[in-house]
Write a protein that holds these residues in place. Structure first.
Motif, PDB file in Angstrom:
ATOM      1  N   ALA A   7       0.720  -1.284   0.073  1.00  0.00           N
ATOM      2  CA  ALA A   7      -0.117   0.189   0.066  1.00  0.00           C
ATOM      3  C   ALA A   7       0.977   1.074  -0.098  1.00  0.00           C
ATOM      4  O   ALA A   7       0.605   2.159  -0.816  1.00  0.00           O
ATOM      5  CB  ALA A   7      -0.860   0.094   1.312  1.00  0.00           C
ATOM      6  N   LEU A   8       2.095   1.053   0.734  1.00  0.00           N
ATOM      7  CA  LEU A   8       2.915   2.467   0.749  1.00  0.00           C
ATOM      8  C   LEU A   8       3.564   2.497  -0.666  1.00  0.00           C
ATOM      9  O   LEU A   8       3.524   3.706  -1.093  1.00  0.00           O
ATOM     10  CB  LEU A   8       3.873   2.317   1.856  1.00  0.00           C
ATOM     11  N   GLU A   9       4.070   1.376  -1.251  1.00  0.00           N
ATOM     12  CA  GLU A   9       4.623   1.435  -2.470  1.00  0.00           C
ATOM     13  C   GLU A   9       3.968   2.082  -3.456  1.00  0.00           C
ATOM     14  O   GLU A   9       4.343   2.846  -4.329  1.00  0.00           O
ATOM     15  CB  GLU A   9       5.310   0.360  -2.907  1.00  0.00           C
ATOM     16  N   TYR A  10       2.660   1.742  -3.440  1.00  0.00           N
ATOM     17  CA  TYR A  10       1.535   2.212  -4.627  1.00  0.00           C
ATOM     18  C   TYR A  10       0.757   3.650  -4.256  1.00  0.00           C
ATOM     19  O   TYR A  10      -0.157   4.068  -4.782  1.00  0.00           O
ATOM     20  CB  TYR A  10       0.648   1.128  -4.938  1.00  0.00           C
ATOM     21  N   GLY A  11       1.289   4.390  -3.092  1.00  0.00           N
ATOM     22  CA  GLY A  11       0.635   5.328  -2.782  1.00  0.00           C
ATOM     23  C   GLY A  11      -0.769   5.626  -2.255  1.00  0.00           C
ATOM     24  O   GLY A  11      -1.642   6.360  -2.492  1.00  0.00           O
ATOM     25  N   LEU A  12      -1.185   4.346  -1.438  1.00  0.00           N
ATOM     26  CA  LEU A  12      -2.476   4.162  -1.281  1.00  0.00           C
ATOM     27  C   LEU A  12      -2.758   3.833   0.085  1.00  0.00           C
ATOM     28  O   LEU A  12      -3.894   3.824   0.613  1.00  0.00           O
ATOM     29  CB  LEU A  12      -2.863   2.586  -1.693  1.00  0.00           C
ATOM     30  N   VAL A  13      -2.003   4.712   0.896  1.00  0.00           N
ATOM     31  CA  VAL A  13      -1.982   4.905   2.530  1.00  0.00           C
ATOM     32  C   VAL A  13      -3.117   5.636   2.984  1.00  0.00           C
ATOM     33  O   VAL A  13      -3.700   5.089   3.748  1.00  0.00           O
ATOM     34  CB  VAL A  13      -0.719   5.183   3.159  1.00  0.00           C
ATOM     35  N   ASP A  14      -3.353   6.710   2.087  1.00  0.00           N
ATOM     36  CA  ASP A  14      -4.490   7.512   2.562  1.00  0.00           C
ATOM     37  C   ASP A  14      -5.761   7.299   1.579  1.00  0.00           C
ATOM     38  O   ASP A  14      -6.531   8.443   1.490  1.00  0.00           O
ATOM     39  CB  ASP A  14      -4.149   8.895   2.583  1.00  0.00           C
ATOM     40  N   LYS A  15      -5.796   6.011   0.995  1.00  0.00           N
ATOM     41  CA  LYS A  15      -6.940   5.744   0.150  1.00  0.00           C
ATOM     42  C   LYS A  15      -7.584   4.399   0.581  1.00  0.00           C
ATOM     43  O   LYS A  15      -7.262   3.280  -0.026  1.00  0.00           O
ATOM     44  CB  LYS A  15      -6.407   5.792  -1.475  1.00  0.00           C
ATOM     45  N   PRO A  16      -8.280   4.569   1.600  1.00  0.00           N
ATOM     46  CA  PRO A  16      -8.795   3.350   2.103  1.00  0.00           C
ATOM     47  C   PRO A  16      -9.767   2.436   1.532  1.00  0.00           C
ATOM     48  O   PRO A  16      -9.890   1.035   1.595  1.00  0.00           O
ATOM     49  CB  PRO A  16      -9.613   3.826   3.689  1.00  0.00           C
ATOM     50  N   ASN A  17     -10.458   3.229   0.395  1.00  0.00           N
ATOM     51  CA  ASN A  17     -11.380   2.175  -0.317  1.00  0.00           C
ATOM     52  C   ASN A  17     -10.563   1.736  -1.642  1.00  0.00           C
ATOM     53  O   ASN A  17     -11.408   1.071  -2.384  1.00  0.00           O
ATOM     54  CB  ASN A  17     -12.564   3.162  -0.731  1.00  0.00           C
ATOM     55  N   ALA A  18      -9.567   2.128  -1.868  1.00  0.00           N
ATOM     56  CA  ALA A  18      -8.810   1.557  -3.096  1.00  0.00           C
ATOM     57  C   ALA A  18      -8.245   0.172  -2.628  1.00  0.00           C
ATOM     58  O   ALA A  18      -7.936  -0.286  -1.836  1.00  0.00           O
ATOM     59  CB  ALA A  18      -7.299   2.427  -3.255  1.00  0.00           C
ATOM     60  N   MET A  19      -8.495  -0.729  -3.709  1.00  0.00           N
ATOM     61  CA  MET A  19      -7.972  -1.966  -3.796  1.00  0.00           C
ATOM     62  C   MET A  19      -6.392  -1.967  -3.530  1.00  0.00           C
ATOM     63  O   MET A  19      -5.579  -1.542  -4.599  1.00  0.00           O
ATOM     64  CB  MET A  19      -8.417  -2.831  -4.837  1.00  0.00           C
ATOM     65  N   VAL A  20      -5.641  -2.586  -2.887  1.00  0.00           N
ATOM     66  CA  VAL A  20      -4.449  -2.858  -2.805  1.00  0.00           C
ATOM     67  C   VAL A  20      -3.701  -4.064  -3.704  1.00  0.00           C
ATOM     68  O   VAL A  20      -4.423  -5.070  -3.813  1.00  0.00           O
ATOM     69  CB  VAL A  20      -3.938  -3.209  -1.226  1.00  0.00           C
ATOM     70  N   PRO A  21      -3.022  -3.624  -4.602  1.00  0.00           N
ATOM     71  CA  PRO A  21      -2.537  -4.441  -5.832  1.00  0.00           C
ATOM     72  C   PRO A  21      -1.961  -5.841  -5.199  1.00  0.00           C
ATOM     73  O   PRO A  21      -0.815  -6.091  -5.485  1.00  0.00           O
ATOM     74  CB  PRO A  21      -1.674  -3.876  -6.457  1.00  0.00           C
TER      75      PRO A  21
END
Length: 541
Positions: A407-421
């Motif tokens: 999640a950190l590598e893809y910049g999703l830390v502050d996007k809780p509804n985004a799917m982690v790849p």
């Protein structure tokens, strides 16, 4: 299981020589071994378990998603509510066992509990049909033209959930004990079949659970919560019908004139405390107690004497009553050292579910299913499952660390509804170990708590087994609440925020791994010292 004949109120007829001691058939006659009981009767009861587990797990497994979704609760609050509910559901079998052994008998308790169960599931379906109210007004309903307040919906929801808990409390210990009672331990072939029964019972349990995970979770997430709650209600109706269809094939234990086992055990404990200063009790009892296991808990021997030396009925306990109390106390160390295992199991329906919800679920999760390992004793089986449970939490912590890193590598830390790849297949190892540990520890605990109590206490024994998971759920809820308060205080970074990409489930899993290791050490100590209650199992230590 002490139960009077379900179809006749006449006095118990004298058992014929070829009958099974202490058992009658549906019509109140001595049991014909070839026509009543055995695998024919057990198959009906295993079928009931499949239906009940499908219904219960269909609710429990995805309840945290319902609470955080349509009801809008926070992740930590939802986890605490799920743990509190499941904990209550696993403690209520103690009440169900008391009712069965003292009043209704197992057969009638199962029927009454099933009706309560069905009522609770029906009301749960109704609560999902009532629309939630969001900020825009009266929307967000599956199918309804009515408008309800969130408070009304929550009241109906939790009332129905706790009705289900009460229903399960009467259903769970009695059905399993009733199934095991269909086999005669005095017959070599049936005694062997009874051991196999616990494995097939757990296979049925896992089959119902797997079906619930495969079918109901998809329906609830993608189609309708009303349908997802309504199908379990229908399955419980089917389960009750299946149980009633087998009525004429069952063996029914005779209800004697003895007091309730709760009363007998309590009386032995009270008299032992009252006679604490009676020094002659142990010497007088010496040589009269029936087994090696009687040497444990010698303080209870004081219940065999009255302070004034009188042995009038009611003033002293019989040797059998003292032995019953000892048999229950002997289970306590094993019970206590299984609690952290139950805390680990509680995560499968809370944080494991939320963890998987953030990941790529394009391929469904696999599950392990049970079999019968050869050459392993009950306590060895339990300990092996506990060891796998500790390994499971280590793996779960490592997987969560990888998920947070992704999640950190893809910049999703502050996007809780985004799917982690990151594929949900990463969770498969911990679910497989969860299944294997359940297969070993839960089957072992079921057989252990059934086998190591006197015949009249088997409902209580299984209720004690279930209460492990009830107390474990409450401990899990307490841990979550305490950690939430400690880490989130004064604006700190909580371990359990709603945004799981900023959470620290990995810390929590490492904590459970450490607790599991400490528990396993204590368990091995008590298991090694345990003296089996029955002489027929001298090698199982």
């Amino acid at each position: 299981m002490a139960i009077s004949n379900p179809s006749s109120s006449a006095e118990t007829p004298l058992l014929e020589e070829e009958g099974i001691k202490g058992c009658l058939d549906y019509n109140g006659r001595p049991v014909n071994r070839t026509k009543c009981g055995g695998w024919t009767s057990a198959s009906f009861i295993i079928g009931v378990e499949i239906a009940e587990r499908f219904a219960y797990c269909g609710i429990e497994s995805n309840l945290v998603t319902y609470l955080t979704g349509p009801l809008g609760q926070s992740t930590a609050t939802a986890a605490e509510n799920v743990n509190a509910w499941s904990g209550t559901a696993m403690l209520l079998p103690l009440l169900g066992a008391f009712v069965a052994d003292s009043f209704l008998g197992g057969y009638r308790t199962i029927i009454a509990a099933s009706l309560i169960y069905i009522l609770g599931l029906g009301l749960l379906t109704l609560s999902a049909a009532l629309p939630s109210v969001d900020s825009s007004g009266c929307e967000k309903a599956d199918t309804s033209i009515l408008c309800s307040s969130p408070l009304l919906q929550e009241i109906i929801l939790f009332f129905s959930l706790y009705l289900v808990a009460f229903g399960q409390g009467g259903h769970k210990p009695c059905v399993q004990a009733f199934g095991a009672d269909q086999f005669d331990t005095q017959d070599p072939d049936e005694c062997k079949a009874k051991s196999s029964f616990f494995n097939w019972w757990y296979f049925g349990l896992c089959s119902g659970t797997l079906a619930a995970f495969s079918v109901l979770n998809y329906i609830q997430d993608n189609l309708s919560w009303v349908l997802g709650f309504g199908i379990p209600c229908i399955m419980m109706v089917v389960g009750l019908v299946v149980f009633l269809c087998g009525s004429t094939s069952y063996r029914y234990n005779v209800k004697g004139d003895e007091k309730s086992p709760f009363v007998r055990i309590g009386r032995a404990l009270i008299l032992a405390v009252r006679n604490w200063r009676t020094s002659a009790a142990e010497e007088e009892a010496h040589g009269t107690l029936p087994s090696e296991s009687s040497k444990q808990f010698k303080f209870l021997n004081k219940a065999l004497l009255a302070p004034d030396g009188s042995k009038e009925h009611g003033k002293v306990c019989s040797i059998g009553e003292v032995e019953e109390a000892k048999a229950v106390l002997r289970l306590v160390p094993i019970w206590a050292t299984s609690l952290v295992y139950a805390v680990v199991q509680a995560q499968s329906s809370t944080f494991f579910t939320k963890q998987g919800a953030t990941m790529d679920r394009s391929i469904t999760t696999a599950r392990a299913w049970t079999g019968k390992p050869a050459g392993i004793t009950m306590l060895q089986r339990i300990g092996t499952g506990m060891f796998l449970s500790a390994i499971l939490m280590v793996i779960a912590a490592l997987v969560e660390m990888q998920r947070l890193k992704t999640a950190l590598e893809y910049g999703l830390v502050d996007k809780p509804n985004a799917m982690v790849p990151m594929s949900v297949w990463w969770l498969v190892p911990q679910y497989v170990l969860l299944g294997l540990s359940e297969m070993l520890t839960m089957v072992g605990l079921q057989e252990f708590f059934y086998d190591q109590v006197p015949n009249g206490l088997r409902n209580i024994g299984l209720a004690l087994y279930l209460s492990i998971f009830g107390v474990g759920s409450f401990l899990s809820s307490f841990l979550i609440s305490a950690i939430e308060n400690a880490t989130g205080r004064n604006g700190g970074e909580s371990w359990f925020p709603n945004n799981l990409n900023r959470a620290h489930l990995d810390y929590f899993y490492w904590l459970l791994a450490a607790l599991s290791s400490a528990e396993l050490t204590l368990y091995l100590y008590f298991a090694k010292a345990y003296i089996y209650n029955k002489a027929s199992r001298p090698m199982q230590s």
